[in-house]
Motif scaffolding. Structure first.
Motif, PDB file in Angstrom:
ATOM      1  N   GLY A 165       0.925  -1.166   0.016  1.00 21.81           N
ATOM      2  CA  GLY A 165      -0.012   0.003  -0.011  1.00 21.81           C
ATOM      3  C   GLY A 165       1.021   1.348   0.020  1.00 21.81           C
ATOM      4  N   CYS A 166       0.312   2.220  -0.273  1.00 16.48           N
ATOM      5  CA  CYS A 166       0.764   3.790  -0.185  1.00 16.48           C
ATOM      6  C   CYS A 166       1.275   3.944   1.112  1.00 16.48           C
ATOM      7  CB  CYS A 166      -0.116   4.572  -0.722  1.00 16.48           C
ATOM      8  SG  CYS A 166       0.495   6.345  -0.661  1.00 16.48           S
ATOM      9  N   GLN A 167       0.391   3.243   2.141  1.00 12.38           N
ATOM     10  CA  GLN A 167       1.039   3.687   3.612  1.00 12.38           C
ATOM     11  C   GLN A 167       2.343   3.234   3.909  1.00 12.38           C
ATOM     12  OE1 GLN A 167      -1.181   5.262   5.684  1.00 12.38           O
ATOM     13  NE2 GLN A 167       0.293   5.208   6.990  1.00 12.38           N
ATOM     14  N   TYR A 222      -3.730  14.017   5.890  1.00  9.67           N
ATOM     15  CA  TYR A 222      -4.358  12.569   5.821  1.00  9.67           C
ATOM     16  C   TYR A 222      -3.792  12.026   7.168  1.00  9.67           C
ATOM     17  CZ  TYR A 222      -4.426   7.693   4.908  1.00  9.67           C
ATOM     18  OH  TYR A 222      -4.749   6.378   4.916  1.00  9.67           O
ATOM     19  N   TYR A 271       4.835  17.617   2.536  1.00 10.79           N
ATOM     20  CA  TYR A 271       3.827  16.475   1.999  1.00 10.79           C
ATOM     21  C   TYR A 271       2.406  17.405   1.607  1.00 10.79           C
ATOM     22  CZ  TYR A 271       0.159  12.967   2.318  1.00 10.79           C
ATOM     23  OH  TYR A 271      -0.949  12.170   2.264  1.00 10.79           O
ATOM     24  N   ASP A 310       1.263  12.668  -2.833  1.00  7.59           N
ATOM     25  CA  ASP A 310       0.465  11.935  -2.779  1.00  7.59           C
ATOM     26  C   ASP A 310      -0.680  11.754  -3.700  1.00  7.59           C
ATOM     27  OD1 ASP A 310      -0.529   9.468  -1.717  1.00  7.59           O
ATOM     28  OD2 ASP A 310      -1.124  10.462   0.465  1.00  7.59           O
ATOM     29  N   PRO A 340      -3.314   9.419  -4.782  1.00  2.94           N
ATOM     30  CA  PRO A 340      -4.357   8.253  -4.769  1.00  2.94           C
ATOM     31  C   PRO A 340      -5.729   8.584  -5.532  1.00  2.94           C
ATOM     32  CG  PRO A 340      -4.241   8.840  -2.488  1.00  2.94           C
ATOM     33  CD  PRO A 340      -3.448   9.928  -3.406  1.00  2.94           C
ATOM     34  N   TYR A 341      -5.943   9.991  -5.656  1.00  2.00           N
ATOM     35  CA  TYR A 341      -7.458  10.313  -6.146  1.00  2.00           C
ATOM     36  C   TYR A 341      -7.258  10.889  -7.617  1.00  2.00           C
ATOM     37  CZ  TYR A 341      -8.286   9.060  -1.257  1.00  2.00           C
ATOM     38  OH  TYR A 341      -8.296   8.332  -0.151  1.00  2.00           O
ATOM     39  N   ALA A 378      -4.915   1.000  -4.490  1.00  2.00           N
ATOM     40  CA  ALA A 378      -6.220   0.740  -3.501  1.00  2.00           C
ATOM     41  C   ALA A 378      -7.487   1.271  -4.263  1.00  2.00           C
ATOM     42  CB  ALA A 378      -5.879   1.353  -2.307  1.00  2.00           C
ATOM     43  N   LYS A 379      -7.465   2.485  -4.903  1.00  4.45           N
ATOM     44  CA  LYS A 379      -8.777   2.988  -5.573  1.00  4.45           C
ATOM     45  C   LYS A 379      -8.759   2.927  -7.026  1.00  4.45           C
ATOM     46  CE  LYS A 379      -9.072   4.967  -1.366  1.00  4.45           C
ATOM     47  NZ  LYS A 379      -7.792   4.852  -0.620  1.00  4.45           N
ATOM     48  N   ARG A 390      -3.518  -4.849  -1.554  1.00  3.86           N
ATOM     49  CA  ARG A 390      -2.471  -3.863  -0.514  1.00  3.86           C
ATOM     50  C   ARG A 390      -1.112  -3.595  -1.469  1.00  3.86           C
ATOM     51  NH1 ARG A 390      -3.897  -0.851   1.465  1.00  3.86           N
ATOM     52  NH2 ARG A 390      -2.513  -0.369   2.970  1.00  3.86           N
TER      53      ARG A 390
HETATM   54  C1  LIG Z   1      -4.328  10.438   0.949  1.00  3.12           C
HETATM   55  C2  LIG Z   1      -4.025   9.045   1.118  1.00  3.12           C
HETATM   56  N1  LIG Z   1      -2.808   8.485   1.014  1.00  3.12           N
HETATM   57  C3  LIG Z   1      -2.785   7.106   1.164  1.00  3.12           C
HETATM   58  C4  LIG Z   1      -3.754   6.341   1.444  1.00  3.12           C
HETATM   59  C5  LIG Z   1      -3.481   4.655   1.959  1.00  3.12           C
HETATM   60  O1  LIG Z   1      -3.248   4.325   0.577  1.00  3.12           O
HETATM   61  P1  LIG Z   1      -3.185   2.527   0.458  1.00  3.12           P
HETATM   62  O2  LIG Z   1      -4.291   2.049   0.782  1.00  3.12           O
HETATM   63  O3  LIG Z   1      -2.345   2.361  -0.809  1.00  3.12           O
HETATM   64  O4  LIG Z   1      -1.982   2.234   1.670  1.00  3.12           O
HETATM   65  C6  LIG Z   1      -5.214   6.858   1.578  1.00  3.12           C
HETATM   66  C7  LIG Z   1      -5.916   6.014   1.943  1.00  3.12           C
HETATM   67  O5  LIG Z   1      -7.217   6.243   1.870  1.00  3.12           O
HETATM   68  C8  LIG Z   1      -5.184   8.007   1.289  1.00  3.12           C
HETATM   69  O6  LIG Z   1      -6.499   8.613   1.496  1.00  3.12           O
END
Ligand SMILES: Cc1ncc(COP(=O)(O)O)c(C=O)c1O
Length: 442
Positions: free
Chosen positions: A119-121, A146, A193, A228, A230-231, A261-262, A269
């Motif tokens: 995941g990005c996390q 975030y 960030y 970052d 994701p959207y 993820a999205k 993950r």
């Molecule tokens: C801004 C942002 N960065 C990262 C993440 C985490 O992404 P991932 O599910 O790929 O770990 C989210 C998840 O909602 C998010 O909103």
């Protein structure tokens, strides 16, 4: 509070982050939604589940396996090993991610500067862990932020200093002021960030002109940017998307954080980081920052599940490495929901003086500002008495100042659920205004 059961450890003896609101925030929100399963959730930023397709997962896996054999010339036992054995720390779909970035974002990156992460996390954690070298280091982050970023920063003892978002996604004057303030105080701002596209939670996007100004500022102030994204794919109109910061980055100022993820599947993950900054290693050899991140990753998760990577890789291969056509249905559904939510707010609150909301150009989130403080107690009351969940915006600020706003998400609901949720939210807001004495209404 004195524990009622015998305990072996107290949280005070564990890492200080474990008592921090940034880390408890997600648990609290999950607990509320579990306690009130019948409530309509405009809180969860999860992808829409009706599009999940188990059979497609098997197909993606097969597609990637064929790619290993037919396109990359692996022998069957090599392909099997790549999919099922421990593997390369930086991942096995880096070449496909590089192609995806070229096709969808016009970004040219060396696949060797990519680390495929859990995941990005995990990508955020690796980058923050690497950047936090000493107690003087701080991270700047556009606020609201975030909460996963704030929590990860806590875990590596990196203080987060807020930068104002302003109306346009980032207040450039404030960013410059914060960089200088930090340096004047003997601190080292390691990066800023931000989310240039449909930020979580603000929904704001940074204009193309401001993106260029931001990069110029980063260069003048010698600052890294953590982008970052994701959207970014989920914009309302079908027109061209603004360039990412990474696409405009000519001097390796931007570390790019990606998530599938999205755009593919949250359960896989899989995310990634593009870190092409040149680093002289301990042996004097120069390589991408990605190599240093991989060293940290090798001590955290060893490597991202190759099976999960293969699922993402197969999906990419089936769509010529572009996630734009792969998300046609998703983009339409999220755009429809976002329009529906904004129109629904306008219908329920025709007088915009007391209740206001953002009108994002895409993404999952709308922020509603109300004339009273919004906290966890109000969320619990909303869930129990009104049957609707949302997220207090206070969770996205790194201080305890009261916030009169809440975040609504459109991603995991139908238009009918949006209607029901908004009816209930309107009832809560009306009730809350009526309960307050005029002096308590802001
Ligand atoms: C801004 C942002 N960065 C990262 C993440 C985490 O992404 P991932 O599910 O790929 O770990 C989210 C998840 O909602 C998010 O909103």
């Amino acid at each position: 509070m004195t524990p009622v059961e015998p305990v072996d450890l107290t949280v005070a003896d564990l890492h200080p982050a474990l008592g921090d609101p940034a880390l408890t925030s997600m648990n609290f929100l999950n607990e509320v939604s579990e306690r009130y399963p019948a409530a309509v959730s405009l809180a969860a930023g999860r992808p829409y589940e009706e599009f999940f397709d188990l059979a497609a997962v098997h197909r993606h896996l097969e597609t990637f396996h064929r790619h290993l054999v037919d396109d990359l010339g692996h022998r069957p036992e090599q392909a099997r090993r790549l999919l099922l054995q421990y593997g390369r720390t930086k991942g096995i779909i880096h070449h496909l991610i590089a192609r995806n970035l070229a096709v969808d974002e016009g970004v040219t990156v060396d696949p060797e500067s990519i680390v495929v992460t859990v995941g990005c996390q995990e990508a955020m954690f690796l980058v923050l862990r690497a950047l936090r070298a000493g107690p003087e280091d701080v991270l700047l982050a556009v606020a609201p932020t975030y909460v996963g970023l704030t929590g990860a920063a806590r875990l590596v003892d990196l203080p987060v200093w807020p930068v104002a978002a302003g109306p346009s996604g980032v207040d450039l004057a404030d960013l410059r002021a914060q960089v200088r303030r930090a340096r004047a105080a003997g601190r080292r701002p390691r990066a800023c960030y931000l989310m240039p596209d449909f930020a979580n939670p603000s929904g704001l996007s940074i204009s193309p002109a401001d993106r260029r100004r931001l990069l110029a500022l980063a260069s003048e102030e010698d600052l890294l940017l953590l982008e970052d994204n994701p959207y970014g794919l989920f914009h309302l109109d079908g027109g061209p998307r603004p360039p990412t910061l990474k696409a405009l980055d000519t001097d390796r100022r931007v570390v790019y954080l990606g998530s599938f993820a999205k755009t593919v599947l949250p359960g896989a993950r899989v995310g990634y980081v593009v870190a092409d900054q040149r680093v002289a290693g301990v042996d004097g050899r120069v390589g991408p920052l990605a190599d240093q991140l991989a060293m940290i990753k090798s001590m955290v998760t060893l490597n991202t599940s190759p099976i999960a990577q293969a699922v993402i890789g197969g999906r990419l291969l089936e769509h010529g490495c572009s996630l734009v056509p792969a998300n046609t249905r998703e983009r339409a559904a999220y755009a429809r929901n976002l329009r529906h939510l904004v129109a629904g707010l306008a219908r329920r609150f025709p007088d915009r003086s007391a209740v206001r909301w953002t009108v994002p150009a895409g993404g999952f989130f709308v922020v509603v500002t109300v004339p009273f403080d919004v906290d966890d107690a109000l969320l619990a009351r909303s869930a129990r008495d009104f049957g609707v969940l949302w997220t207090p915006m206070a969770h996205f600020y790194d201080d305890t100042v009261p916030v009169c706003a809440l975040r609504l998400s459109v991603s995991a609901v139908t238009p009918e659920q949006i209607d029901l949720g908004l009816d209930r939210l309107a009832a809560l807001i009306t009730d809350e205004i009526a309960r307050r004495t005029p002096s308590q209404v802001r």
